[in-house]
Write an enzyme that holds these catalytic residues in place. Sequence first.
Site, PDB file in Angstrom:
ATOM      1  N   GLY A   1      17.876  -7.612 -30.232  1.00 58.95           N
ATOM      2  CA  GLY A   1      18.880  -7.455 -30.062  1.00 58.95           C
ATOM      3  C   GLY A   1      19.080  -9.143 -29.020  1.00 58.95           C
ATOM      4  O   GLY A   1      19.973 -10.210 -30.261  1.00 58.95           O
ATOM      5  N   ARG A   2      18.851  -9.473 -28.043  1.00 57.86           N
ATOM      6  CA  ARG A   2      19.407 -10.502 -27.196  1.00 57.86           C
ATOM      7  C   ARG A   2      18.699 -12.070 -27.872  1.00 57.86           C
ATOM      8  O   ARG A   2      20.103 -12.710 -28.191  1.00 57.86           O
ATOM      9  CB  ARG A   2      18.444 -10.438 -25.757  1.00 57.86           C
TER      10      ARG A   2
ATOM     11  N   CYS B   1      19.335   4.308 -23.677  1.00 55.55           N
ATOM     12  CA  CYS B   1      20.302   3.472 -23.319  1.00 55.55           C
ATOM     13  C   CYS B   1      20.055   3.602 -21.537  1.00 55.55           C
ATOM     14  O   CYS B   1      20.113   4.862 -21.193  1.00 55.55           O
ATOM     15  CB  CYS B   1      21.968   3.624 -23.608  1.00 55.55           C
TER      16      CYS B   1
END
Length: 325
Positions: A228-229, A102
Amino acid sequence: MAKIGNIELGDFPLLLAPMEDVSDPPFRALCKEQGADVVYTEFISSEGLIRDAAKSVQKLDIYDKERPVGIQIFGANLESMLRTVEIVEQSNPDFIDINFGCPVKKVVSKGAGAGILKDIPLMVKLTEAMVKHTHLPITVKTRLGWDHDSIHIHEVAERLQDVGTQAIAIHGRTRAQMYKGKANWTPIAEVKNNARIHIPIFGNGDVDSAEKAVIMRDTFGLDGAMVGRASIGNPWFFKDVKHFFKTGEHAEPPTLEERIATAKRHLEMAIAWNGEHAGIFETRRHYTNYFKGIPNFKEYRLKMVTSDTKEEVFAAFEEVLEKFA
Ligand SMILES: Cc1cc2nc3c(=O)[nH]c(=O)nc-3n(C[C@H](O)[C@H](O)[C@H](O)COP(=O)(O)O)c2cc1C
């Protein structure tokens, strides 16, 4: 056949990436239905969890229908992380994933997430202690390195494997890149092709089409793709990739009716899980993609994201259906 510990994932599994405020139980369920082979929870703060913070505790909710599911945690303090492992075990996930990737300042500044890429010995030490502390498989999700001058993923992967990590998902960017530029899959493939590496190496970053998933599989030779996106507001992405793998062609895109039915179900599940206020808020970020291609969608979107009740949101959906079906 890719495996996390004893869990068989099939050939080239598709993994729904852990995404804060996105990969919650309702959205994971939708992605699972459309073919995601593995799902992860949103990241959970170890410091929050050991202090019983409601937000962290709620993220532990997992359901049998979504297995295999990994609970993702982050932190940089050994004692907190070990206590976190004990708490997480009680939810009985299939594996525990450590977030060492992250890039967000408030996480990194505490040495957690990608912050730990500046202290690889600590990263290895934490991982080793966690592996020893649980019967569950431990996996890691990380980035290539802290910045362009410190791409240490080759060494990191070997050391994490040596202390018992069962799989590594690598986002092909450095912390310094955040989400900018293009994900670089070459160093990920180098890790995979290292003769010393025998655990699965999953590729992550910019898999936004079935064609790219094929490239990740066939050209880069990775063990699976983490998405992910591209899945936000588009759980059908998984179905399309699976179909493309099988036939070389894209799946039929969902009709507007299907999109609306899914958006409704998503909202209903979110409300059932988290109450009306939070459920409505959480599903908002999916609407742009759920309704991609609708002309002048802005006007309808505004209604959807400013509505405070389920009925109002549903009415906005119905309006779109009436107008464009
Ligand atoms: C909204 C959002 C939330 C995210 N939250 C997390 C998270 O909780 N844990 C994590 O490891 N990565 C998180 N990520 C990073 C993604 O898992 C993934 O690594 C990144 O988006 C690159 O993959 P993509 O190009 O397929 O989106 C998040 C990304 C987004 C866009």
